[in-house]
Design an enzyme around this catalytic site. Structure first.
Site, PDB file in Angstrom:
ATOM      1  N   ASP A 184      54.355  75.695 161.650  1.00  0.00           N
ATOM      2  CA  ASP A 184      54.920  76.933 161.085  1.00  0.00           C
ATOM      3  C   ASP A 184      53.862  77.556 160.557  1.00  0.00           C
ATOM      4  O   ASP A 184      53.725  77.331 159.329  1.00  0.00           O
ATOM      5  CB  ASP A 184      56.159  76.565 160.292  1.00  0.00           C
ATOM      6  CG  ASP A 184      57.044  77.636 160.052  1.00  0.00           C
ATOM      7  OD1 ASP A 184      56.424  78.717 159.757  1.00  0.00           O
ATOM      8  OD2 ASP A 184      58.339  77.688 160.144  1.00  0.00           O
ATOM      9  N   HIS A 185      53.488  78.621 161.147  1.00  0.00           N
ATOM     10  CA  HIS A 185      52.092  79.427 160.463  1.00  0.00           C
ATOM     11  C   HIS A 185      52.609  80.210 159.061  1.00  0.00           C
ATOM     12  O   HIS A 185      51.609  80.189 158.323  1.00  0.00           O
ATOM     13  CB  HIS A 185      51.542  80.617 161.472  1.00  0.00           C
ATOM     14  CG  HIS A 185      52.329  81.827 161.564  1.00  0.00           C
ATOM     15  ND1 HIS A 185      53.486  81.892 162.387  1.00  0.00           N
ATOM     16  CD2 HIS A 185      52.372  82.862 160.915  1.00  0.00           C
ATOM     17  CE1 HIS A 185      53.899  83.293 162.073  1.00  0.00           C
ATOM     18  NE2 HIS A 185      52.831  83.837 161.274  1.00  0.00           N
ATOM     19  N   HIS A 247      60.328  80.057 160.117  1.00  0.00           N
ATOM     20  CA  HIS A 247      59.833  80.851 158.975  1.00  0.00           C
ATOM     21  C   HIS A 247      60.856  80.915 157.500  1.00  0.00           C
ATOM     22  O   HIS A 247      60.526  80.743 156.510  1.00  0.00           O
ATOM     23  CB  HIS A 247      59.135  82.027 159.458  1.00  0.00           C
ATOM     24  CG  HIS A 247      58.394  81.895 160.418  1.00  0.00           C
ATOM     25  ND1 HIS A 247      57.604  80.875 160.741  1.00  0.00           N
ATOM     26  CD2 HIS A 247      58.274  82.827 161.471  1.00  0.00           C
ATOM     27  CE1 HIS A 247      56.918  81.072 161.928  1.00  0.00           C
ATOM     28  NE2 HIS A 247      57.213  82.194 162.342  1.00  0.00           N
TER      29      HIS A 247
END
Ligand code: BG6
Length: 512
Positions: A184-185, A247
């Site tokens: 999950d950047h 996010h």
């Protein structure tokens, strides 16, 4: 957090000709190389279907650095050295026999760079292929190695709980949970990692971090872009699956988690999981009371006219896919009972901004101080993007007046300081994976609980149990989103760069 020196290793990058690799992964690898953060002995093997040579692949990486790199390929010599570590293999991912070529190249690269079989398999490919590729890696003996092996996968991890669970079963039949790094950047972003430090390393926040002192939490992630070329994907995901399931909920967990018992990966993830367990799930029929969905129509962004969502390529003319979601969440535990967490995310909004604002409760008897009507609540804002920093809004007496209160900001901007160019999220995450630190990757129980929260909301959307509000591109989403807070006696505070300012004070904060 585990700190181990990085072992010599190979990164086998599936999806090597794709967009993510070009925009994010090559620039990240090169930055790590420039910063001396890759092991001395490493190799990168690009894998995709296209029939490319090593030279073509290296040229492609070079172009990607030119376009997207934090460090441009300005040092010829460094690039020359780096490019020697890059190889390319054309593989038909569906065909297990095709993987033999990969085995040959990998074995050859490991021998050339004296790498003892440590392998990162990075799947920057369509999620439908995650299972197939995992099985094929196993069948072609690519996982039989004297070193360690790790699997990195990009989102989306499933479409709902059921499909995510099926996918997980497939992957888990090949890799152990500790070997799986689900990206999950957002968790790689500097200021998101900073939340733990801000909360747990400052004695003045932790005692106030609860429902006695916090009135509400507002988390915004707005974008100016539309769906661009991703209409096909987005039609199936919408903002809920694209941003909220991952996010947005990750940001909620970082704000709401309890201090971990130890600063160790599993202890931190355990605390995040507890938040997701306490997150109130909405029955399908009640979703409308907590969630607002919207879709952008034509409008103006940065002075230019832009199309509505339904006119975008790959989008159905009568699509009811949401490009905006705002919601009121509750974490039903001792610390947070009764505190609304408002989240909102959308495309085609006026600014690109990711920001978390904590609104503190006002003190009793503040009427005395509010005689001029401009006392405002204390706000703590954690700015994640584009500005990285924190500000704290407090009330002081306006100099030279008879007790006129004036809110002032204590402002810290991290990336405003000359020379601070924070590493990209992918740089950090790749480095963590090479080190074997999975703290900022999502564990299966986090993903599954996030889906269990999101599924009834998608069901309500699909069954038409919530209205789809349209909003003009270039605005802050449907009016209903503003009303949701208004009904609770709150309002969305402006985020960094927001121009629709209601008061002089806001203008001051946004400018500063
Ligand atoms: C991705 C979504 O995960 O995050 C995109 O798929 C979105 O739709 C992007 O644009 C936003 O990321 P960032 O880092 O630009 O806020």
């Amino acid at each position: 957090m585990q700190q181990s020196p990085i072992d010599p290793s190979s990164i086998i990058l599936f999806g090597a000709t794709g967009d993510l690799a070009k925009r994010k992964l090559y620039p990240a690898l090169y930055s790590l190389y420039r910063r001396g953060m890759l092991p001395e002995k490493f190799s990168v093997i690009g894998v995709a279907r296209k029939d490319w040579t090593n030279e073509m692949f290296r040229e492609h990486v070079w172009q990607s650095l030119k376009q997207f790199g934090r460090y441009k390929e300005d040092q010829e010599e460094t690039w020359e050295q780096f490019s020697k570590h890059l190889d390319y293999v054309s593989v038909d991912l569906q065909n297990s026999e095709s993987y033999a070529k990969l085995r040959v190249s990998l074995t050859e690269a490991e021998a050339r760079f004296m790498i003892p079989g440590n392998r990162v398999f990075y799947l920057a490919i369509s999620p439908e292929l995650f299972g197939t590729v995992s099985f094929n890696l196993k069948d072609s003996n690519l996982l039989e190695t004297d070193g360690w092996k790790r699997l990195v996968i990009e989102k989306p991890f499933g479409q709902d709980y059921r499909s995510a669970n099926e996918l997980n079963d497939k992957i888990r039949s090949v890799f152990r949970e500790e070997e799986i790094y689900r990206i999950d950047h957002y968790l790689g972003k500097e200021m998101i990692q900073n939340i733990e430090v801000i909360r747990f390393a400052n004695s003045f926040f932790e005692p106030l971090w609860n429902n006695n002192y916090i009135a509400n939490v507002q988390i915004t992630s707005s974008e100016t872009v539309g769906v661009e070329e991703r209409g096909g994907y987005y039609e199936k995901s919408g903002a809920l699956r694209d941003m909220v399931q991952n996010h947005m909920l990750q940001m909620v967990t970082m704000i709401a988690m309890e201090p971990p018992s130890r600063l160790e990966t599993e202890a931190i993830r355990d605390e995040k999981v507890k938040v997701l367990r306490s997150l109130r799930r909405f029955p399908v029929d009640e979703v409308k009371d907590y969630v607002i969905r919207g879709q952008y129509d034509r409008g103006i962004i940065a002075g230019k006219e832009v199309s509505g969502y339904r006119e975008e390529p790959g989008v159905a003319p009568l699509s009811s896919t949401e490009t905006f979601v705002s919601a009121k969440l509750y974490i039903d535990n001792f610390r947070w009972a009764g505190v609304p967490f408002y989240i909102r995310t959308g495309k085609r909004m006026p600014n690109k901004s990711t920001e978390i604002i904590i609104q503190f409760k006002t003190l009793p008897k503040n009427l005395y101080f509010n005689k001029h009507g401009n006392l405002e609540p204390n706000l703590l804002s954690i700015r994640i993007h584009p500005q990285e920093g924190i500000y704290f809004k407090m009330n002081v007496k306006k100099p030279g007046t008879d007790g006129v209160v004036s809110p002032i900001p204590l402002d810290f901007c991290q990336n405003c300081e000359a020379g601070i160019n924070s590493p990209e999220a992918y740089e950090r995450l790749l480095h963590d994976c090479l080190e074997g630190d999975s703290t900022y990757f999502t564990r299966w129980d986090e993903v599954s609980l996030a889906w269990k929260f999101v599924d009834p909301i998608s069901a309500a959307f699909q069954q038409g149990k919530t209205e789809i509000h349209s909003y003009a591109a270039g605005t802050w989403g449907p009016q209903a989103s503003t009303e949701m807070l208004g009904q609770d006696g709150f309002r969305w505070w402006p985020v960094y760069g927001q121009e629709e300012l209601n008061t002089e004070h806001e203008a001051y904060f946004v400018r500063s």
